[in-house]
Design a protein around this motif. Structure first.
Motif, PDB file in Angstrom:
ATOM      1  N   ASP A  18       8.673   3.394   0.881  1.00  0.00           N
ATOM      2  CA  ASP A  18       8.814   1.748   0.627  1.00  0.00           C
ATOM      3  C   ASP A  18       8.895   1.347  -0.767  1.00  0.00           C
ATOM      4  OD1 ASP A  18       9.638   0.181   2.752  1.00  0.00           O
ATOM      5  OD2 ASP A  18       7.284  -0.348   3.192  1.00  0.00           O
ATOM      6  N   ALA A  85      -0.216  -7.278  11.798  1.00  0.00           N
ATOM      7  CA  ALA A  85      -0.559  -7.329  10.370  1.00  0.00           C
ATOM      8  C   ALA A  85      -1.834  -7.304   9.961  1.00  0.00           C
ATOM      9  CB  ALA A  85       0.183  -8.517   9.680  1.00  0.00           C
ATOM     10  N   ARG A  92       1.480  -6.064   0.390  1.00  0.00           N
ATOM     11  CA  ARG A  92       2.901  -6.726   0.252  1.00  0.00           C
ATOM     12  C   ARG A  92       3.191  -6.304  -1.376  1.00  0.00           C
ATOM     13  NH1 ARG A  92       4.454 -11.557   3.051  1.00  0.00           N
ATOM     14  NH2 ARG A  92       2.916 -11.994   4.438  1.00  0.00           N
ATOM     15  N   PHE A 111       2.849  -6.147   7.088  1.00  0.00           N
ATOM     16  CA  PHE A 111       3.833  -5.365   7.943  1.00  0.00           C
ATOM     17  C   PHE A 111       3.181  -5.712   9.434  1.00  0.00           C
ATOM     18  CE2 PHE A 111       4.269  -1.760  10.669  1.00  0.00           C
ATOM     19  CZ  PHE A 111       5.591  -1.445  10.462  1.00  0.00           C
ATOM     20  N   PRO A 112       4.282  -5.980  10.234  1.00  0.00           N
ATOM     21  CA  PRO A 112       5.449  -6.101  10.090  1.00  0.00           C
ATOM     22  C   PRO A 112       5.747  -7.580   9.613  1.00  0.00           C
ATOM     23  CG  PRO A 112       5.086  -6.308  12.448  1.00  0.00           C
ATOM     24  CD  PRO A 112       3.759  -5.928  11.753  1.00  0.00           C
ATOM     25  N   SER A 113       6.967  -7.890   8.967  1.00  0.00           N
ATOM     26  CA  SER A 113       7.461  -9.255   8.565  1.00  0.00           C
ATOM     27  C   SER A 113       7.360 -10.183   9.539  1.00  0.00           C
ATOM     28  CB  SER A 113       8.778  -9.053   7.880  1.00  0.00           C
ATOM     29  OG  SER A 113       9.177 -10.500   7.727  1.00  0.00           O
ATOM     30  N   HIS A 156       8.016  -8.769   1.138  1.00  0.00           N
ATOM     31  CA  HIS A 156       8.048  -7.898   1.835  1.00  0.00           C
ATOM     32  C   HIS A 156       8.533  -6.669   1.231  1.00  0.00           C
ATOM     33  CE1 HIS A 156       6.248  -9.996   5.454  1.00  0.00           C
ATOM     34  NE2 HIS A 156       7.079 -10.576   5.249  1.00  0.00           N
ATOM     35  N   ASP A 160       8.846  -3.204   6.394  1.00  0.00           N
ATOM     36  CA  ASP A 160       8.373  -4.399   6.834  1.00  0.00           C
ATOM     37  C   ASP A 160       9.380  -5.250   7.717  1.00  0.00           C
ATOM     38  OD1 ASP A 160       5.929  -3.658   5.288  1.00  0.00           O
ATOM     39  OD2 ASP A 160       5.990  -5.278   3.806  1.00  0.00           O
TER      40      ASP A 160
END
Length: 181
Positions: A18, A85, A92, A111-113, A156, A160
């Protein structure tokens, strides 16, 4: 810190990927105009999405009830996403020092957005109820644009947003398919 070093140690493979992807996308930095546009989209993209919800719902046989059901479902999906989350506590990008906090977010998990979950849920609920390819494309553009903006502003990581969109669309589609056509 160079582009090759990580701001934290140790990081799992998911987070390393990521971070690598976040950096390759040039997220969190860039020309002031790009960041300004990303901040505007990140904060206000719900308005065009809401307009599209209304445009799809009005001619539908359920009318405004479709819009209300869609928004209620998206709200439930958002609540579930916030619980996930909190459970996963994924940081983040700005919290890891990868960029400035361009949206003034708190440090809560990303996570998740939630934005991607909601946008995906709305898109999923409405997919079976619009025959208009243009409306579907417009909703997808708003959802993808919001995802780009959330990543670009450092709120994010890309995964995410991808996970949020996928979970949102899947849950929304499941709900949308049980509603009368």
């Amino acid at each position: 810190m160079t582009d090759q070093t990580l701001p934290i140690a140790p990081a799992g493979p998911w987070l390393r990927f990521d971070i690598w992807l976040f950096r390759r996308l040039g997220a969190g930095r860039g020309p002031a105009l790009g960041l300004t546009l990303a901040r505007l989209v990140a904060r206000w993209s719900w308005l065009p999405l809401l307009a599209l919800v209304v445009l799809v719902a009005l001619p539908h046989r359920l009318g405004p009830a479709l819009a209300l059901l869609c928004l209620a479902w998206a709200g439930l999906v958002q609540l579930a996403g916030k619980r996930l989350a909190r459970r996963w506590q994924a940081p983040r990008p700005f919290a890891l020092g990868l960029c400035a906090n361009h949206l003034g977010h708190g440090g809560r998990a990303g996570f998740p957005s939630s934005h991607a979950l909601v946008m995906g849920a709305v898109l999923g609920v409405l997919l079976p109820h619009t025959g208009s390819g243009a409306m579907i494309a417009a909703m997808a553009v708003v959802a993808l644009g919001t995802g780009w903006a959330r990543v670009h502003t450092g709120a994010h990581f890309p995964l995410d947003v991808i996970a949020g969109l996928a979970l949102g669309v899947a849950s929304g589609l499941a709900f949308g398919l049980v509603l009368p056509a």
